[in-house]
Design a protein around this motif. Sequence first.
Motif, short mmCIF file in Angstrom:
data_model
loop_
_atom_site.label_atom_id
_atom_site.label_comp_id
_atom_site.label_asym_id
_atom_site.label_seq_id
_atom_site.Cartn_x
_atom_site.Cartn_y
_atom_site.Cartn_z
N ASP A 93 0.82 -1.21 0.00
CA ASP A 93 0.00 0.00 0.00
C ASP A 93 0.86 1.26 0.00
N ASP A 94 0.38 2.28 -0.68
CA ASP A 94 0.89 3.66 -0.61
C ASP A 94 2.05 3.96 -1.56
N ALA A 95 2.56 2.95 -2.26
CA ALA A 95 3.57 3.19 -3.31
C ALA A 95 4.80 3.96 -2.83
N ALA B 210 -5.45 1.04 -7.64
CA ALA B 210 -5.85 2.33 -7.04
C ALA B 210 -5.99 2.28 -5.52
N HIS B 211 -5.72 3.42 -4.91
CA HIS B 211 -5.80 3.54 -3.45
C HIS B 211 -6.40 4.90 -3.09
N SER B 212 -7.28 5.40 -3.98
CA SER B 212 -7.91 6.73 -3.89
C SER B 212 -6.94 7.82 -4.36
N SER C 47 -6.57 11.13 -2.59
CA SER C 47 -5.91 11.81 -1.46
C SER C 47 -5.90 11.00 -0.15
N HIS C 48 -6.30 9.73 -0.24
CA HIS C 48 -6.24 8.83 0.92
C HIS C 48 -7.16 9.25 2.07
N PRO C 49 -8.43 9.55 1.76
CA PRO C 49 -9.38 9.90 2.84
C PRO C 49 -9.99 8.65 3.48
#
Length: 278
Positions: free
Chosen positions: A77-79, A142-144, A146-148
């Motif tokens: 997650d988060d690259a 995909a992980h959104s 802006s990560h809300p």
Amino acid sequence: MSARPDGAAGEVPVLMYHSIATDATRKFRRFAVDPAEFTAQMEFLAAAGYQTMTAAELAGRESRAPVPSRAVVLTFDDAYTDFYSAALPVLREHGFRATLYVPTGYVGATTRFNVSVGEEDRPVLSWRALADVAAEGIEVAAHSHSHPQLDRVPVAVASEEVRRCRSLLEDKLGIAVDGFAYPFGFWNRAARETVAAAGYRYACAVAELMTAPGDDVLALPRLTVNAGIGVAGLTRLLDVRPTPARRRAAAAKRVAWQAVRRLVPPVGRDPQEGRPVT
Ligand SMILES: [Zn+2]
């Protein structure tokens, strides 16, 4: 090694990593797996005969269709930039596949959403590096944007977050994006429907269970690989079978945690304290 019947029940562990690094703040430390530890874990998987699939491949299998005996899905997650420098060479060495979930609003910048754990300056891969990663057969998903916390923002905001992320990844990288991972692992019915409406084929949550045929593909359970669990801890994760009792416990925990989070505002106090930085 576990006594799990080799894929007989089609149960597949989906492992969730974050950073592969030694540097981390105190609050982030459990999300930063030492590269030596990661290397040992991958060597164990290879020696034990595990075969890797991407999350998209797992989600796309026909219900009850055979999966490789001893299949495992590796997700990140988060690259973080250390995926490229520390994880990818090890994956490559073993011919392992993996899935990388990218919060597109931070590409080429830093994880500013990690402010509650003091990691707002942790660097994220660039578009060029992501293109290289995709070209190596890693699933970039995909992980959104802006990560809300997708279960706490208005539906219109959630919809924009999931659609923008997908279109940016597809436009910048020239790939098809089928998969999504909920930021922080947080989801509810509305978030799930938003992800489905945006055209994603599957989505990953976090429930500390192996996946099984018949699971909801829009809320696939993952298992958190915390720093320091070593190979022994990994073998335990690979055997968390989704028994009815464990499923009930995971569902109850999710609902209880949502209730706790409703007591604090989405900004201000730290609602993620003690929770996965997913
Ligand atoms: Zn995340």
